[in-house]
Design an enzyme around this catalytic site. Structure first.
Site, PDB file in Angstrom:
ATOM      1  N   ILE A  58      47.112  26.561  17.393  1.00  0.00           N
ATOM      2  CA  ILE A  58      46.144  25.814  18.204  1.00  0.00           C
ATOM      3  C   ILE A  58      44.723  26.301  17.943  1.00  0.00           C
ATOM      4  O   ILE A  58      44.492  27.485  17.722  1.00  0.00           O
ATOM      5  CB  ILE A  58      46.492  25.940  19.714  1.00  0.00           C
ATOM      6  CG1 ILE A  58      45.573  25.068  20.574  1.00  0.00           C
ATOM      7  CG2 ILE A  58      46.469  27.388  20.195  1.00  0.00           C
ATOM      8  CD1 ILE A  58      46.065  24.878  22.011  1.00  0.00           C
ATOM      9  N   ASP A  83      41.387  26.454  19.987  1.00  0.00           N
ATOM     10  CA  ASP A  83      40.876  26.333  21.351  1.00  0.00           C
ATOM     11  C   ASP A  83      39.354  26.488  21.280  1.00  0.00           C
ATOM     12  O   ASP A  83      38.634  25.524  21.021  1.00  0.00           O
ATOM     13  CB  ASP A  83      41.556  27.425  22.201  1.00  0.00           C
ATOM     14  CG  ASP A  83      41.453  27.157  23.688  1.00  0.00           C
ATOM     15  OD1 ASP A  83      40.326  26.936  24.152  1.00  0.00           O
ATOM     16  OD2 ASP A  83      42.478  27.178  24.375  1.00  0.00           O
ATOM     17  N   LEU A 130      37.270  30.356  17.800  1.00  0.00           N
ATOM     18  CA  LEU A 130      36.853  31.703  17.405  1.00  0.00           C
ATOM     19  C   LEU A 130      37.826  32.354  16.409  1.00  0.00           C
ATOM     20  O   LEU A 130      37.405  32.968  15.432  1.00  0.00           O
ATOM     21  CB  LEU A 130      36.741  32.563  18.674  1.00  0.00           C
ATOM     22  CG  LEU A 130      36.030  33.889  18.534  1.00  0.00           C
ATOM     23  CD1 LEU A 130      34.556  33.675  18.226  1.00  0.00           C
ATOM     24  CD2 LEU A 130      36.174  34.691  19.839  1.00  0.00           C
ATOM     25  N   THR A 131      39.120  32.206  16.678  1.00  0.00           N
ATOM     26  CA  THR A 131      40.121  32.841  15.809  1.00  0.00           C
ATOM     27  C   THR A 131      40.029  32.294  14.382  1.00  0.00           C
ATOM     28  O   THR A 131      39.884  33.056  13.423  1.00  0.00           O
ATOM     29  CB  THR A 131      41.542  32.608  16.366  1.00  0.00           C
ATOM     30  OG1 THR A 131      41.597  33.119  17.690  1.00  0.00           O
ATOM     31  CG2 THR A 131      42.594  33.284  15.507  1.00  0.00           C
ATOM     32  N   LYS A 179      42.087  21.490  20.540  1.00  0.00           N
ATOM     33  CA  LYS A 179      41.403  21.175  21.809  1.00  0.00           C
ATOM     34  C   LYS A 179      39.925  20.964  21.493  1.00  0.00           C
ATOM     35  O   LYS A 179      39.098  21.851  21.716  1.00  0.00           O
ATOM     36  CB  LYS A 179      41.534  22.351  22.776  1.00  0.00           C
ATOM     37  CG  LYS A 179      42.790  22.382  23.600  1.00  0.00           C
ATOM     38  CD  LYS A 179      42.652  23.450  24.671  1.00  0.00           C
ATOM     39  CE  LYS A 179      43.985  23.733  25.312  1.00  0.00           C
ATOM     40  NZ  LYS A 179      43.919  24.901  26.205  1.00  0.00           N
ATOM     41  N   ASP A 185      52.571  30.350  23.775  1.00  0.00           N
ATOM     42  CA  ASP A 185      53.080  31.103  24.928  1.00  0.00           C
ATOM     43  C   ASP A 185      52.055  31.242  26.038  1.00  0.00           C
ATOM     44  O   ASP A 185      50.865  31.003  25.847  1.00  0.00           O
ATOM     45  CB  ASP A 185      53.425  32.530  24.484  1.00  0.00           C
ATOM     46  CG  ASP A 185      52.163  33.344  24.218  1.00  0.00           C
ATOM     47  OD1 ASP A 185      51.304  32.882  23.427  1.00  0.00           O
ATOM     48  OD2 ASP A 185      51.999  34.419  24.829  1.00  0.00           O
TER      49      ASP A 185
HETATM   50  C1  PRP Z   1      46.129  32.020  20.325  1.00  0.00           C
HETATM   51  C2  PRP Z   1      46.531  30.978  19.296  1.00  0.00           C
HETATM   52  C3  PRP Z   1      45.367  30.975  18.332  1.00  0.00           C
HETATM   53  C4  PRP Z   1      44.189  31.322  19.204  1.00  0.00           C
HETATM   54  C5  PRP Z   1      43.375  30.085  19.472  1.00  0.00           C
HETATM   55  O1  PRP Z   1      46.445  33.296  19.839  1.00  0.00           O
HETATM   56  O2  PRP Z   1      47.746  31.316  18.674  1.00  0.00           O
HETATM   57  O3  PRP Z   1      45.523  31.954  17.320  1.00  0.00           O
HETATM   58  O4  PRP Z   1      44.725  31.855  20.417  1.00  0.00           O
HETATM   59  O5  PRP Z   1      42.313  30.339  20.337  1.00  0.00           O
HETATM   60  P1  PRP Z   1      40.776  30.283  19.934  1.00  0.00           P
HETATM   61  O6  PRP Z   1      40.557  29.028  19.151  1.00  0.00           O
HETATM   62  O7  PRP Z   1      40.069  30.247  21.285  1.00  0.00           O
HETATM   63  O8  PRP Z   1      40.442  31.526  19.183  1.00  0.00           O
HETATM   64  P2  PRP Z   1      46.846  34.570  20.734  1.00  0.00           P
HETATM   65  O9  PRP Z   1      45.752  35.597  20.629  1.00  0.00           O
HETATM   66  O10 PRP Z   1      47.209  34.121  22.116  1.00  0.00           O
HETATM   67  O11 PRP Z   1      48.088  35.150  19.979  1.00  0.00           O
HETATM   68  P3  PRP Z   1      49.531  34.478  19.651  1.00  0.00           P
HETATM   69  O12 PRP Z   1      49.354  33.641  18.419  1.00  0.00           O
HETATM   70  O13 PRP Z   1      50.413  35.669  19.387  1.00  0.00           O
HETATM   71  O14 PRP Z   1      49.997  33.675  20.834  1.00  0.00           O
END
Ligand code: PRP
Length: 188
Positions: free
Chosen positions: A105, A107, A110-111, A135, A163
């Site tokens: 995803i 969101d 940033l990731t 999103k 999750d």
């Molecule tokens: C969640 C998801 C994405 C990130 C998206 O990772 O898997 O990597 O957040 O959010 P962003 O666009 O606001 O950066 P999470 O840190 O929850 O780890 P996970 O993949 O282990 O669930």
């Protein structure tokens, strides 16, 4: 009749297993066509959320591929920390490779933004991004998303790898979470 959900905090199903299957199949076909001339194609997934998506997607890509992962985190519960931590790096030397960076995803964005920048410094031949869910209205950063499954509204979702506090990854659909119900469950 209401379906029986295995988690008490599920509000409703947003995307069914059949809708996911159809879309993932489409993405696999598109990637197969786009990379028909590629010699070295790497699917690089971000742990842990992308695991279910990437393992389904790869089976619809009719090209030789390599798979690798990075582990990154930025969320605790429903809140982003605003800081992306690289917990473990990929093993493949991506210099000269065609890389598709895959996440579950987008969101805030940033990731994907942070990891994409890091990977570009490692000089892949090409780098594209792919996420199952987007999103759009939550983006804080403009990031190029080359392949996406579904655009979704600003609701907290779980399932198909996603999750809340490590719960819900095993659901075969994408469901919205009632944060009110979730908070009352974890209090008790
Ligand atoms: C969640 C998801 C994405 C990130 C998206 O990772 O898997 O990597 O957040 O959010 P962003 O666009 O606001 O950066 P999470 O840190 O929850 O780890 P996970 O993949 O282990 O669930």
């Amino acid at each position: 009749m209401n379906p029986t959900y295995p988690y008490p905090f599920i509000d409703r199903i947003l995307i069914t297993p059949e809708e996911i299957e159809t879309r993932v199949r489409f993405l696999g076909k598109k990637i197969t066509e786009d990379y028909r001339d590629s010699e070295q194609l790497l699917l690089l997934g971000l742990l842990r959320g992308s695991v279910v998506f990437i393992t389904d997607l790869m089976r619809h890509i009719n090209r030789p591929i390599t798979m690798d992962f990075m582990s990154v985190s930025s969320y605790a519960g429903a809140q982003t920390s605003g800081f992306v931590r690289i917990d473990s790096d990929h093993k493949t030397n991506i210099y000269g490779w065609d890389v598709i960076l895959i996440d579950d995803i987008v969101d805030s964005g940033l990731t994907l933004h942070t990891v994409r920048k890091l990977l570009l410094d490692r000089k892949p031949r090409t780098l594209r991004t792919c996420a199952l869910l987007d999103k759009t209205e939550k983006h804080q950063i403009d990031i190029p998303l080359d392949y996406f499954g579904f655009q979704i509204p600003d609701e907290f979702v779980v399932g198909y790898g996603l999750d809340i506090d490590e719960k819900g990854r095993n659901l075969p659909y994408i469901a919205s979470v009632s944060l009110e119900k979730y908070r009352s469950v974890i209090k008790n």
